[in-house]
Design a protein around this motif. Structure first.
Motif, mmCIF file in Angstrom:
data_model
loop_
_atom_site.group_PDB
_atom_site.id
_atom_site.type_symbol
_atom_site.label_atom_id
_atom_site.label_comp_id
_atom_site.label_asym_id
_atom_site.label_seq_id
_atom_site.Cartn_x
_atom_site.Cartn_y
_atom_site.Cartn_z
ATOM 1 N N UNK A 31 0.841 -1.209 0.000
ATOM 2 C CA UNK A 31 0.000 0.000 0.000
ATOM 3 C C UNK A 31 0.870 1.251 0.000
ATOM 4 N N UNK A 32 1.926 1.238 0.779
ATOM 5 C CA UNK A 32 2.835 2.394 0.826
ATOM 6 C C UNK A 32 3.533 2.613 -0.508
ATOM 7 N N UNK A 33 3.655 1.542 -1.307
ATOM 8 C CA UNK A 33 4.357 1.633 -2.584
ATOM 9 C C UNK A 33 3.418 1.766 -3.780
ATOM 10 N N UNK A 34 2.192 2.194 -3.523
ATOM 11 C CA UNK A 34 1.334 2.589 -4.632
ATOM 12 C C UNK A 34 0.157 1.690 -4.957
ATOM 13 N N UNK A 35 0.101 0.504 -4.361
ATOM 14 C CA UNK A 35 -1.085 -0.337 -4.583
ATOM 15 C C UNK A 35 -2.261 0.244 -3.795
ATOM 16 N N UNK A 36 -3.445 0.232 -4.414
ATOM 17 C CA UNK A 36 -4.620 0.747 -3.710
ATOM 18 C C UNK A 36 -5.200 -0.292 -2.751
ATOM 19 N N UNK A 37 -5.108 -1.556 -3.143
ATOM 20 C CA UNK A 37 -5.600 -2.662 -2.326
ATOM 21 C C UNK A 37 -4.545 -3.763 -2.327
ATOM 22 N N UNK A 38 -4.395 -4.444 -1.185
ATOM 23 C CA UNK A 38 -3.547 -5.633 -1.111
ATOM 24 C C UNK A 38 -4.354 -6.751 -0.464
ATOM 25 N N UNK A 39 -4.265 -7.949 -1.033
ATOM 26 C CA UNK A 39 -5.009 -9.081 -0.481
ATOM 27 C C UNK A 39 -4.040 -10.197 -0.098
ATOM 28 N N UNK A 40 -4.475 -11.024 0.815
ATOM 29 C CA UNK A 40 -3.665 -12.149 1.292
ATOM 30 C C UNK A 40 -4.281 -13.441 0.777
ATOM 31 N N UNK A 41 -3.506 -14.189 -0.013
ATOM 32 C CA UNK A 41 -4.022 -15.407 -0.610
ATOM 33 C C UNK A 41 -3.209 -16.633 -0.241
ATOM 34 N N UNK A 42 -3.694 -17.788 -0.657
ATOM 35 C CA UNK A 42 -3.003 -19.053 -0.405
ATOM 36 C C UNK A 42 -3.426 -20.072 -1.456
ATOM 37 N N UNK A 43 -2.573 -21.059 -1.657
ATOM 38 C CA UNK A 43 -2.896 -22.158 -2.561
ATOM 39 C C UNK A 43 -3.556 -23.256 -1.729
ATOM 40 N N UNK A 44 -4.795 -23.594 -2.068
ATOM 41 C CA UNK A 44 -5.579 -24.541 -1.282
ATOM 42 C C UNK A 44 -5.444 -25.952 -1.823
ATOM 43 N N UNK A 99 -20.040 -19.433 -5.165
ATOM 44 C CA UNK A 99 -21.407 -19.512 -5.708
ATOM 45 C C UNK A 99 -21.510 -18.900 -7.096
ATOM 46 N N UNK A 100 -20.588 -18.001 -7.431
ATOM 47 C CA UNK A 100 -20.621 -17.335 -8.737
ATOM 48 C C UNK A 100 -19.606 -17.901 -9.726
ATOM 49 N N UNK A 101 -18.835 -18.904 -9.295
ATOM 50 C CA UNK A 101 -17.736 -19.412 -10.127
ATOM 51 C C UNK A 101 -18.236 -20.393 -11.174
ATOM 52 N N UNK A 102 -17.722 -20.235 -12.426
ATOM 53 C CA UNK A 102 -18.008 -21.230 -13.457
ATOM 54 C C UNK A 102 -17.008 -22.380 -13.326
ATOM 55 N N UNK A 103 -17.150 -23.383 -14.162
ATOM 56 C CA UNK A 103 -16.308 -24.580 -14.043
ATOM 57 C C UNK A 103 -14.826 -24.252 -14.184
ATOM 58 N N UNK A 104 -14.491 -23.338 -15.082
ATOM 59 C CA UNK A 104 -13.097 -22.968 -15.286
ATOM 60 C C UNK A 104 -12.535 -22.283 -14.036
ATOM 61 N N UNK A 105 -13.304 -21.376 -13.465
ATOM 62 C CA UNK A 105 -12.849 -20.651 -12.279
ATOM 63 C C UNK A 105 -12.702 -21.579 -11.082
ATOM 64 N N UNK A 106 -13.579 -22.567 -10.990
ATOM 65 C CA UNK A 106 -13.532 -23.500 -9.857
ATOM 66 C C UNK A 106 -12.249 -24.335 -9.852
ATOM 67 N N UNK A 107 -11.587 -24.420 -10.993
ATOM 68 C CA UNK A 107 -10.337 -25.181 -11.067
ATOM 69 C C UNK A 107 -9.141 -24.396 -10.501
ATOM 70 N N UNK A 108 -9.338 -23.092 -10.284
ATOM 71 C CA UNK A 108 -8.270 -22.266 -9.713
ATOM 72 C C UNK A 108 -8.085 -22.639 -8.240
ATOM 73 N N UNK A 109 -6.850 -22.874 -7.833
ATOM 74 C CA UNK A 109 -6.611 -23.216 -6.423
ATOM 75 C C UNK A 109 -5.941 -22.086 -5.633
ATOM 76 N N UNK A 110 -5.781 -20.922 -6.270
ATOM 77 C CA UNK A 110 -5.303 -19.734 -5.569
ATOM 78 C C UNK A 110 -6.517 -19.063 -4.938
#
Length: 322
Positions: A117-130, A153-164
């Protein structure tokens, strides 16, 4: 730059099937909320604001004089955070949004988010590989750039394959977060999702930062099974830390340690031992099998190497522990 935390703790926690609010359930003798607070305290967070709802009177007793708002009715995470805007006077403050039922968030990861955030990002999120991403919001990227978070609930089949996956932990300047929240639209189920600000940020031409942590660090507690998994994680960490500090455990997995206990070096602990709250064990002590030490006890020479042929017990404050 001032750092403020908003801790979301308004949920009903129905799956816990308990009269105790979920944030007050304990792991290694310390409440979920206290685990999270300790991480935030390492960052010297100037102010904490709690969003309370279900059984708020019990939680208010727990947080003491800390600032809070009541979310009633409960209209989602975006609505919850928006309720706090009058509590933060400096709109250049960096806000860390965390959840009372995600207790083990590493402080070094939050530091990285603040740095983004201090270096210019407006939002930062914390993620993990499940290992199993079912149920989690998916972090969608275009190359190295985060473009949105899609809820299960809004994810299609392609998105559901994402593990991030999204942990829910988010950072940003107050002015940016509240500006985006004012643009979030009500979802089909009548709630306002905090995660919707990610796509709004991208559409605005601003960058969203991503910090990654382990799935273990970001475990969320939804039911008693999750609570038991978290207990196993913390017990293993406590045992390893004590062994690094010079404690011998003959069968580490059979030893329970309260987080508040203190064990000196050159202590040997035999199998099947329970070490309760605020217990202190002096160095060169050997603790016999099948011992339960509880109640602010200081243990000196339960069984020492000088008495190798004759195990002895010691009377401690009216308790005879053998």
């Amino acid at each position: 730059m001032e750092v403020v935390s908003i801790i979301l703790a308004a949920g009903k926690g129905k799956r816990m099937n308990s009269d105790l609010p979920k944030p007050l359930h304990k792991i290694a003798g310390k409440s979920l909320m206290n685990w999270l607070e300790d991480s935030l305290d390492e960052l010297k967070v100037r102010k904490k604001i709690y969003v309370l709802g279900h059984q708020s009177e019990k939680l208010i007793k727990s947080i003491g004089n800390t600032d809070y708002v009541i979310q009633e009715p409960q209209l989602g995470t975006g609505h919850a955070v928006n309720l706090t805007k009058d509590k933060i006077k400096n709109h250049e403050s960096i806000i860390i949004i965390a959840y009372a039922d995600t207790p083990f968030v590493p402080s070094d990861k939050i530091k990285k988010m603040i740095s983004q955030i201090k270096n210019g990002y407006h939002i930062s999120i914390l993620g993990f590989v499940a290992s199993n991403p079912k149920g989690y919001g998916r972090i969608v990227k275009n190359g190295n750039e985060v473009i949105k978070i899609v809820e299960e609930v809004d994810a299609d089949d392609k998105t559901k394959k994402i593990n991030l996956c999204n942990s829910g932990i988010l950072a940003g300047r107050a002015c940016d977060i509240y500006n985006y929240l004012n643009k979030v639209k009500k979802s089909s189920n009548g709630e306002y999702f905090l995660t919707d600000i990610i796509s709004l940020c991208v559409k605005d031409g601003s960058k969203v930062g991503l910090v990654s942590s382990s799935e273990e660090d970001l475990i969320g507690i939804n039911d008693r099974e999750d609570l038991s998994k978290a207990e196993l994680i913390i017990q293993n960490r406590l045992r390893i830390q004590h062994m690094k500090n010079g404690v011998t455990m003959l069968d580490p997995k059979s030893v329970y340690i309260d987080a508040s206990s203190k064990i000196q070096k050159d202590v040997t602990i035999e199998p099947n031992v329970f070490i309760g709250a605020n217990v202190e064990i002096d160095e060169n002590t050997e603790v016999q099998s099948h011992v339960s030490i509880v109640g602010n006890t200081k243990v000196c020479l339960l069984y020492t190497s000088d008495a190798a042929d004759e195990r002895s017990s010691v009377d401690l404050g009216g308790r005879r522990i053998i």
